[in-house]
Design an enzyme around this catalytic site. Structure first.
Site, PDB file in Angstrom:
ATOM      1  N   GLY A   1      34.539  47.102  50.245  1.00 30.20           N
ATOM      2  CA  GLY A   1      34.081  46.662  51.570  1.00 30.20           C
ATOM      3  C   GLY A   1      35.148  46.909  52.625  1.00 30.20           C
ATOM      4  O   GLY A   1      34.900  47.501  53.687  1.00 30.20           O
ATOM      5  N   LYS A   2      36.361  46.494  52.299  1.00 35.90           N
ATOM      6  CA  LYS A   2      37.426  46.596  53.308  1.00 35.90           C
ATOM      7  C   LYS A   2      37.979  48.016  53.367  1.00 35.90           C
ATOM      8  O   LYS A   2      38.322  48.504  54.440  1.00 35.90           O
ATOM      9  CB  LYS A   2      38.494  45.537  53.038  1.00 35.90           C
ATOM     10  CG  LYS A   2      37.893  44.127  53.253  1.00 35.90           C
ATOM     11  CD  LYS A   2      38.797  43.003  52.896  1.00 35.90           C
ATOM     12  CE  LYS A   2      38.156  41.658  53.151  1.00 35.90           C
ATOM     13  NZ  LYS A   2      37.586  40.997  51.956  1.00 35.90           N
TER      14      LYS A   2
ATOM     15  N   CYS B   1      39.283  34.877  49.737  1.00 39.31           N
ATOM     16  CA  CYS B   1      38.004  34.203  50.033  1.00 39.31           C
ATOM     17  C   CYS B   1      37.982  32.861  49.317  1.00 39.31           C
ATOM     18  O   CYS B   1      36.986  32.493  48.717  1.00 39.31           O
ATOM     19  CB  CYS B   1      36.831  35.090  49.639  1.00 39.31           C
ATOM     20  SG  CYS B   1      36.844  35.557  47.904  1.00 39.31           S
TER      21      CYS B   1
ATOM     22  N   ALA C   1      41.348  46.845  46.022  1.00 38.27           N
ATOM     23  CA  ALA C   1      40.352  47.425  46.924  1.00 38.27           C
ATOM     24  C   ALA C   1      38.896  47.353  46.481  1.00 38.27           C
ATOM     25  O   ALA C   1      38.006  47.505  47.319  1.00 38.27           O
ATOM     26  CB  ALA C   1      40.725  48.879  47.205  1.00 38.27           C
TER      27      ALA C   1
END
Ligand SMILES: C[S@@+](CC[C@H](N)C(=O)[O-])C[C@H]1O[C@@H](n2cnc3c(N)ncnc32)[C@H](O)[C@@H]1O
Length: 466
Positions: A114-115, A231, A110
């Protein structure tokens, strides 16, 4: 940009005619974005308040592109938690996860958050978010970000994912695995990702991803939603990772459609040509304004439950339900300083951890999580000192100014910075605890007496200069 030769060769072989456009994308500036914290305000309200230009992100209605030269962290509204600085394609994974108020959601990898903060906003205070981060220093940053955004129903853990199984076997409605990866989509943004890249790193990340996904499977309820994202561009960490996962575990891939994103996972880059891989998303910087992400959405079929062997048994929780007598100084503080609509809602979920007071979301079994390294269990309300209660930064950030009785809402940016630097404010307000805000939103607590507000902004968060 100087790219590693092995990366260029690999991408050239994979991409054929599209390779040149990928190379060109590295000469463009990175895409920058911010995401509105809807626990505090709406995207339109935020856009109206900001001194810089914003442009909506197609796939996330809370998201905005900002110009490359804008420094979004240099605005008091950032410290008031009105927005999170987030790269626009990174906003897509939680849109795909689609958490609803009341859900139990796990964000397994985590930090920096951001998420997790996006999930927290979507839950709107109902349900539970467990935000886990393996690396201790990063878990601390995650916890602070969750506090700044005013999220009240999060548990932050600092654990190897597999350590969560004894506590949370088949407990979650939705799980996000935003996996540690080789970061090929980070090269424009983060020179460290470029320097660390190697083919061996891709291999090492695959090993971690496989293990994390296996753990996620054990933590998800049957029928639950698992979203996997990275990413990076390497097929081994994306299409091939998901193809191997659905071959081994009982999952169905769901087709993802997000406005503005048209590219899907490449079946021709898998090992066994599983057609279902075309249901995933592959966001590349040549076709979308952003750095790039891969996302898969999977539904767990009803399966045969494991018989769990809890090796150590559950420990006794150090958190204990607070008695009325123990709560007296807090109760006095709440009645004198807060509006009933805030403190009455949490009356039944107050727990003590030593001298610290927490409001813990309903349904959390404290015995079950007692073995875990917990950085934050719900909302930290404050600390009992000798004969008084001192409210926390987390409480300040969870409050609307209208929920505090004594406020000092600063209109002047310089004064806001004075507060954020930890300085006292020469302002006259009623004596006692005061919720200091900027332009309608809380920044933290102060304590007022005789024309001076003493600063209670946490020392570790104070900024050095404007
Ligand atoms: C891509 S980042 C997460 C970014 C985060 N989701 C966000 O949106 O801000 C992956 C995280 O996984 C953590 N990590 C590294 N190795 C891990 C492992 N073996 N198991 C679980 N997490 C790991 C890293 O420390 C890192 O914080």
């Amino acid at each position: 940009m100087e790219l590693p030769e092995a990366f260029k060769e690999k991408m050239k072989n994979l991409m054929g005619d599209d390779y040149e456009s990928l190379l060109d994308s590295y000469d463009q500036p990175e895409s920058k974005g911010i995401r509105t914290n809807t626990l505090k305000l709406s995207p339109a309200e935020l856009a109206n308040k900001l001194p810089f230009k914003t442009q909506g992100v197609n796939w996330c209605k809370e998201g905005f592109y900002i110009d490359h030269e804008v420094r979004p962290g240099k605005n008091p509204r950032y410290y008031a938690g009105l927005y999170y600085v987030q790269e626009p394609t990174a906003m897509a994974a939680v849109e795909v996860l689609d958490p609803k108020p009341g859900d139990w959601v796990l964000d397994l990898c985590a930090a920096p958050g951001g998420k997790s903060t996006q999930i927290g906003a979507k839950l709107q205070g109902a349900g539970v978010l467990v935000a886990n981060e393996l690396v201790n220093s990063r878990a601390g940053i995650l916890s602070t970000n969750i506090e700044r955004m005013g999220i009240t129903n999060a548990i932050v853990t600092n654990e190897f994912p597999e350590r969560l199984v004894d506590s949370f076997y088949e407990s979650f409605d939705r799980i996000l695995v935003d996996a540690p990866c080789s970061g090929e989509g980070m090269f424009r943004k983060d020179p460290g990702a470029l320097a660390d890249w190697s083919l061996e790193r891709v291999d090492r990340c695959m090993g971690k991803q496989e293990k994390i996904l296996e753990t996620a499977h054990r933590l998800l309820k049957p029928g639950g939603v698992l979203v996997y994202s990275t990413c990076t561009f390497s097929p081994e960490e994306n299409e091939q990772m998901i193809e191997a996962f659905i071959n081994k575990y009982p999952y169905v891939l769901e087709t993802i459609t997000l406005p503005g994103i048209t590219e899907h996972g490449r079946v021709d880059w898998t090992r066994n040509q599983a057609e279902a891989i075309a249901k995933t998303l592959r966001i590349m910087p040549m076709t979308v304004k952003g750095e790039g992400h891969f996302i898969a959405r999977l539904i767990k079929s009803e399966g045969v439950a494991e018989v769990l062997e809890i090796k150590q048994g559950y420990a006794k929780s150090r958190l204990k339900k607070a008695t009325r007598i123990e709560l007296q100084d807090y109760t006095d503080f709440a009645k004198n300083n807060l509006e009933p609509d805030f403190y009455q809602k949490i009356e039944d979920c107050l727990y003590l951890l030593g001298e610290h007071l927490y409001a813990i979301p309903a349904g959390v079994d404290l015995e079950r999580i007692a073995n875990l390294k917990l950085l934050r269990t719900g909302l930290h309300l404050g600390t009992f000192k000798k004969n008084r209660f001192e409210p926390s930064y987390a409480l300040a950030m969870a409050l609307k100014l209208s929920q505090a009785k004594n406020i000092c809402d600063l209109a002047d940016e310089d004064l806001a910075y004075q507060y954020l630097k930890g300085e006292a404010l020469n302002l006259k307000v009623a004596k006692g605890w005061v919720l200091v805000g900027y332009d309608g939103y809380a920044l933290g607590f102060g304590k007022a007496s005789e024309g001076l507000i003493k600063n209670h902004y946490p020392k570790g968060l104070r900024i050095r200069k404007k």
